[in-house]
Motif scaffolding. Sequence first.
Motif, PDB file in Angstrom:
ATOM      1  N   ILE A 136     -14.891  17.430   0.049  1.00  0.00           N
ATOM      2  CA  ILE A 136     -16.102  17.426  -0.410  1.00  0.00           C
ATOM      3  C   ILE A 136     -16.471  18.327  -1.741  1.00  0.00           C
ATOM      4  CG2 ILE A 136     -18.601  17.744   0.324  1.00  0.00           C
ATOM      5  CD1 ILE A 136     -17.772  16.943   3.148  1.00  0.00           C
ATOM      6  N   ASP A 137     -16.769  18.020  -2.561  1.00  0.00           N
ATOM      7  CA  ASP A 137     -17.210  18.773  -3.836  1.00  0.00           C
ATOM      8  C   ASP A 137     -18.103  18.112  -4.691  1.00  0.00           C
ATOM      9  OD1 ASP A 137     -16.515  20.987  -5.444  1.00  0.00           O
ATOM     10  OD2 ASP A 137     -14.938  19.869  -6.845  1.00  0.00           O
ATOM     11  N   LEU A 138     -19.449  18.051  -4.177  1.00  0.00           N
ATOM     12  CA  LEU A 138     -20.492  17.420  -4.888  1.00  0.00           C
ATOM     13  C   LEU A 138     -21.605  17.925  -5.122  1.00  0.00           C
ATOM     14  CD1 LEU A 138     -20.120  14.624  -1.706  1.00  0.00           C
ATOM     15  CD2 LEU A 138     -19.597  14.469  -4.188  1.00  0.00           C
ATOM     16  N   PRO A 139     -22.660  17.678  -5.893  1.00  0.00           N
ATOM     17  CA  PRO A 139     -23.837  18.264  -6.267  1.00  0.00           C
ATOM     18  C   PRO A 139     -24.736  17.785  -5.141  1.00  0.00           C
ATOM     19  CG  PRO A 139     -23.557  16.360  -7.764  1.00  0.00           C
ATOM     20  CD  PRO A 139     -22.453  16.540  -6.866  1.00  0.00           C
ATOM     21  N   VAL A 140     -25.770  18.498  -4.828  1.00  0.00           N
ATOM     22  CA  VAL A 140     -26.727  18.075  -4.115  1.00  0.00           C
ATOM     23  C   VAL A 140     -28.208  18.202  -4.457  1.00  0.00           C
ATOM     24  CG1 VAL A 140     -27.571  19.222  -1.610  1.00  0.00           C
ATOM     25  CG2 VAL A 140     -25.315  19.528  -2.188  1.00  0.00           C
ATOM     26  N   ALA A 141     -28.960  17.126  -4.160  1.00  0.00           N
ATOM     27  CA  ALA A 141     -30.490  17.214  -4.629  1.00  0.00           C
ATOM     28  C   ALA A 141     -31.452  17.666  -3.639  1.00  0.00           C
ATOM     29  CB  ALA A 141     -30.718  15.815  -5.008  1.00  0.00           C
ATOM     30  N   GLN A 142     -32.443  17.885  -3.924  1.00  0.00           N
ATOM     31  CA  GLN A 142     -33.514  18.287  -3.237  1.00  0.00           C
ATOM     32  C   GLN A 142     -34.605  17.296  -3.138  1.00  0.00           C
ATOM     33  OE1 GLN A 142     -34.226  21.858  -1.878  1.00  0.00           O
ATOM     34  NE2 GLN A 142     -35.601  20.420  -0.706  1.00  0.00           N
ATOM     35  N   ALA A 143     -34.716  17.008  -1.599  1.00  0.00           N
ATOM     36  CA  ALA A 143     -35.949  16.011  -1.189  1.00  0.00           C
ATOM     37  C   ALA A 143     -37.214  16.855  -1.376  1.00  0.00           C
ATOM     38  CB  ALA A 143     -35.683  15.615   0.138  1.00  0.00           C
ATOM     39  N   THR A 144     -38.134  16.006  -1.515  1.00  0.00           N
ATOM     40  CA  THR A 144     -39.844  16.617  -1.655  1.00  0.00           C
ATOM     41  C   THR A 144     -40.469  16.001  -0.565  1.00  0.00           C
ATOM     42  OG1 THR A 144     -40.414  14.543  -3.042  1.00  0.00           O
ATOM     43  CG2 THR A 144     -39.391  16.428  -4.107  1.00  0.00           C
ATOM     44  N   ASP A 145     -41.520  16.506  -0.380  1.00  0.00           N
ATOM     45  CA  ASP A 145     -42.479  16.088   0.640  1.00  0.00           C
ATOM     46  C   ASP A 145     -42.910  14.649   0.346  1.00  0.00           C
ATOM     47  OD1 ASP A 145     -42.252  18.404   2.038  1.00  0.00           O
ATOM     48  OD2 ASP A 145     -44.285  19.350   1.106  1.00  0.00           O
ATOM     49  N   ASP A 146     -43.101  14.157  -0.879  1.00  0.00           N
ATOM     50  CA  ASP A 146     -43.484  12.919  -1.161  1.00  0.00           C
ATOM     51  C   ASP A 146     -42.485  11.799  -0.912  1.00  0.00           C
ATOM     52  OD1 ASP A 146     -46.045  13.913  -1.879  1.00  0.00           O
ATOM     53  OD2 ASP A 146     -45.522  14.346  -3.918  1.00  0.00           O
ATOM     54  N   THR A 147     -41.096  12.123  -1.334  1.00  0.00           N
ATOM     55  CA  THR A 147     -40.116  11.128  -1.146  1.00  0.00           C
ATOM     56  C   THR A 147     -39.011  11.892  -0.353  1.00  0.00           C
ATOM     57  OG1 THR A 147     -39.309  12.014  -3.354  1.00  0.00           O
ATOM     58  CG2 THR A 147     -40.774  10.033  -3.441  1.00  0.00           C
ATOM     59  N   PRO A 148     -39.083  11.866   1.085  1.00  0.00           N
ATOM     60  CA  PRO A 148     -38.209  12.756   1.700  1.00  0.00           C
ATOM     61  C   PRO A 148     -36.876  11.978   2.005  1.00  0.00           C
ATOM     62  CG  PRO A 148     -39.889  11.760   3.185  1.00  0.00           C
ATOM     63  CD  PRO A 148     -40.194  11.502   1.635  1.00  0.00           C
ATOM     64  N   GLU A 149     -36.712  10.681   1.761  1.00  0.00           N
ATOM     65  CA  GLU A 149     -35.477   9.877   1.866  1.00  0.00           C
ATOM     66  C   GLU A 149     -35.002   9.472   0.546  1.00  0.00           C
ATOM     67  OE1 GLU A 149     -35.868   7.456   5.252  1.00  0.00           O
ATOM     68  OE2 GLU A 149     -35.809   9.138   6.533  1.00  0.00           O
TER      69      GLU A 149
END
Length: 259
Positions: A84-97
């Motif tokens: 596993i060698d991956l970028p990771v995004a950040q979810a928000t309250d408005d679009t959690p999934e």
Amino acid sequence: MRRESSLAPRRKPSSRRSWAVPVALSATAIALGIAMVLLPLYEVAAMRGLASDARADDGSVDLAVVADEHPEAKSWLTVLGAGIDLPVAQATDDTPEWFLRHGLDGTWSVAGTPFIDHRTFGDATHVIVYGHHLSLTGGSFSEIFDTWRQDRFDAVLSEGAVWQTSSGGSTQLQALCALKVDADYTPIQVFAWTSIDDYRSWLHDLAASASARAAGWKELAGTATRDVTLVTCSSTYSGQRGRCLVILVATDAMQYTNI
């Protein structure tokens, strides 16, 4: 007027039309099946290409370079033994999934993008990161889906992991434990503690109930300063409720942050 006898032979209705719909449906199903395999293969290859481009000569990831092209990339995860060698995004309250089915560029995606739970953030004490188990093609979090088994835990996670954020730098992580749980498992969904001792007690209880643990899990839980918990499906088949949780902890002298 001449009337034909009811016994006169009649032309049989053509069967061509009756076969047309099933054949068309079968062709569509085959095409969709091929697409569902090829598309994630392409997406996984693109992610691997991004990882290769992001690596500096010394092996580190330059998140600033990644963010120039993909602003949604807030962190980077490397699990050495799992590939596993991956970028990771950040979810928000408005679009959690949102990132379950979207890439970093915002387009629809079978593989999605690993992302941080909207209730926490990359430099928090307890970070939850979700990623797909792509059973047909591999990639994303597929290699850890069965690490709730002790033999797989030892084989895949013994080398630990590295968690990197643009503001917090790189953090070395060690695998504490892995659990197979229901999708609604609430004990992991805790994001605030009264003290560092309270936090470590919480980790201890999770590890004590786990099906796979590090040899020195009690010491790890008792000295941990933060964790990154990875979540993926624990079944080979899609649509199941089982989840595999992998809890990775840091034991360095990082300042405790109560979120």
